[in-house]
Design a protein around this motif. Sequence first.
Motif, PDB file in Angstrom:
ATOM      1  N   GLY A 183      -0.661   7.143  13.957  1.00  0.00           N
ATOM      2  CA  GLY A 183      -1.915   6.646  13.413  1.00  0.00           C
ATOM      3  C   GLY A 183      -3.081   6.841  14.346  1.00  0.00           C
ATOM      4  O   GLY A 183      -3.031   7.662  15.266  1.00  0.00           O
ATOM      5  N   PRO A 184      -4.171   6.077  14.099  1.00  0.00           N
ATOM      6  CA  PRO A 184      -5.389   6.225  14.908  1.00  0.00           C
ATOM      7  C   PRO A 184      -5.106   5.953  16.375  1.00  0.00           C
ATOM      8  O   PRO A 184      -4.207   5.172  16.692  1.00  0.00           O
ATOM      9  CB  PRO A 184      -6.311   5.150  14.321  1.00  0.00           C
ATOM     10  N   ILE A 220      -1.471   7.911   7.532  1.00  0.00           N
ATOM     11  CA  ILE A 220      -1.084   6.992   6.465  1.00  0.00           C
ATOM     12  C   ILE A 220      -1.885   7.254   5.196  1.00  0.00           C
ATOM     13  O   ILE A 220      -1.328   7.329   4.095  1.00  0.00           O
ATOM     14  CB  ILE A 220      -1.249   5.531   6.920  1.00  0.00           C
ATOM     15  N   ASP A 221      -3.213   7.410   5.339  1.00  0.00           N
ATOM     16  CA  ASP A 221      -4.044   7.609   4.147  1.00  0.00           C
ATOM     17  C   ASP A 221      -3.644   8.868   3.387  1.00  0.00           C
ATOM     18  O   ASP A 221      -3.685   8.910   2.151  1.00  0.00           O
ATOM     19  CB  ASP A 221      -5.517   7.671   4.532  1.00  0.00           C
ATOM     20  N   ARG A 223       1.595  -2.359   4.472  1.00  0.00           N
ATOM     21  CA  ARG A 223       0.565  -2.921   3.590  1.00  0.00           C
ATOM     22  C   ARG A 223       0.326  -2.051   2.355  1.00  0.00           C
ATOM     23  O   ARG A 223       0.457  -2.539   1.224  1.00  0.00           O
ATOM     24  CB  ARG A 223      -0.738  -3.133   4.367  1.00  0.00           C
ATOM     25  N   PRO A 224      -0.023  -0.772   2.506  1.00  0.00           N
ATOM     26  CA  PRO A 224      -0.251   0.017   1.288  1.00  0.00           C
ATOM     27  C   PRO A 224       1.009   0.223   0.465  1.00  0.00           C
ATOM     28  O   PRO A 224       0.937   0.294  -0.767  1.00  0.00           O
ATOM     29  CB  PRO A 224      -0.803   1.343   1.818  1.00  0.00           C
ATOM     30  N   ALA A 229      -2.745   9.018  -6.905  1.00  0.00           N
ATOM     31  CA  ALA A 229      -2.893   7.670  -6.356  1.00  0.00           C
ATOM     32  C   ALA A 229      -4.332   7.196  -6.483  1.00  0.00           C
ATOM     33  O   ALA A 229      -5.236   7.814  -5.934  1.00  0.00           O
ATOM     34  CB  ALA A 229      -2.462   7.648  -4.882  1.00  0.00           C
ATOM     35  N   PRO A 230      -4.575   6.104  -7.206  1.00  0.00           N
ATOM     36  CA  PRO A 230      -5.942   5.622  -7.380  1.00  0.00           C
ATOM     37  C   PRO A 230      -6.355   4.650  -6.296  1.00  0.00           C
ATOM     38  O   PRO A 230      -7.265   3.859  -6.494  1.00  0.00           O
ATOM     39  CB  PRO A 230      -5.848   4.906  -8.731  1.00  0.00           C
ATOM     40  N   TYR A 231      -5.656   4.685  -5.162  1.00  0.00           N
ATOM     41  CA  TYR A 231      -5.873   3.682  -4.137  1.00  0.00           C
ATOM     42  C   TYR A 231      -6.760   4.211  -3.025  1.00  0.00           C
ATOM     43  O   TYR A 231      -6.585   5.340  -2.567  1.00  0.00           O
ATOM     44  CB  TYR A 231      -4.533   3.207  -3.564  1.00  0.00           C
ATOM     45  N   PRO A 232      -7.701   3.392  -2.585  1.00  0.00           N
ATOM     46  CA  PRO A 232      -8.520   3.786  -1.428  1.00  0.00           C
ATOM     47  C   PRO A 232      -7.677   3.717  -0.174  1.00  0.00           C
ATOM     48  O   PRO A 232      -6.530   3.272  -0.204  1.00  0.00           O
ATOM     49  CB  PRO A 232      -9.629   2.727  -1.424  1.00  0.00           C
TER      50      PRO A 232
END
Length: 435
Positions: A106-107, A114-115, A373-374, A426-429
């Motif tokens: 990740g960051p 992840i995104d 979480r997501p 996927a409609p998720y931000p």
Amino acid sequence: MTQISTWQQILDYSHRADPYPLYAELRKTPVVRLDDGSYVVSTYREIVALLHDPRLSSDMRNVPELAADALAQEAEEGTPAPPPSFIQTDPPEHDRLRRLLTRNFGPPHRPDRIDSMLPHLFEIVTNEIDGFAGKDRSGPARVDIVDDFAYPFPVTVICHLLGVPRDDEPRFQAMSDAVVQAADPTIGGIAERQRRRAKAIADLGRYFARLLEARHGQRGDDLLSGLLGGDGDEAPMSPEEILSNAALLLVAGHETTVNLITNGMLTLLRHPEVFDRLRRGDEPGLAARVVEELLRYEPPVQFLANSRNTLDDIEVGGTTIPKGSPVTLVLAAGSRDPGFVPDPDRFDPDREHSEHLGFGGGIHYCFGAPLARPETQIALTELAHRLKNPRLVADPPPYRASPGLRGPRHLLVEIDGVEPAIHDHAPYPPAQTPP
């Protein structure tokens, strides 16, 4: 009733479905000494203080009798024990290992890891729910949210992330179960559990060694390949460190998320007004708030059993925990502490503040939280959108044996059918976390 007997009741399987009244009893004495010389801490502020106290170690090699037992085990088996994973170490060793893992997860080095997975997460969930449709040919269908959904989803995700063949799931699941059982405080003493955990991690490490050997040096974009590459300013992990940490991530990457999703579905079906709000889909951010409240209200990790030890005498809640003492932090009791959370036994995703201990805290804050979480937001939202009239077959459902890693073993739900998916992607931000 003594506090020790309260802890024994918490460990007893007969209270697995609802340990929370016993946690309330336990909190009356924030720090309790058990007969084996270990300590149990159950109130929010005391747990947070210890999670941030450098005198509380995660390295059980600091406990003389455990270190001696580990050496005896090595001599008996004729092979060195696997090195501890990063969650079983202290700074600076912990910080080095965690930085190397984060560089590939990740960051700031992989801010899109992840995104970029969100469409894939949505695709997996969609396919799993589509599979429910074949079960309703003669009246209401019955599905097991654990076996048919909550288990295969995170397993598929963590296999993809690590570069593990999904077809190997039957092979590594038995080893993963052994790691979970090794942490069960109802089985054996602390030293025996440490032995069993070391053996289970070593078995998983050997699986990863065979997997890497079969690749013949070929690497991909997965996390395991990134660790082997060893890019960056720091020296790469040793091969043994890679195997130990890969084994940990494989287990932790699905076992806890299975419980979080299953506990979440059970809680939503017990609170149909929240389930209906999630189903309507007209409240931006509701899924994120639901997941945060679930992490407080029904967390997948109830406590960290003897996973810490004191490097010095520490005074906590009016009690001095002597140097060298194993410590259990009861995260689930702390998150329902009325001294910190108003009306803690009420499930309320609209709480003004959503602080909890569901992902621990301090330097060992859950490494996989940005993925869990997501995963859970997408899973619960799509279940709410697509299942027609879901209702529980049995309440409470049968629970898994472990009191620490707590969740239903099966969650049977009857449905009248499955709505078609309303999205083709996927409609998720990007992964949502409430402010």
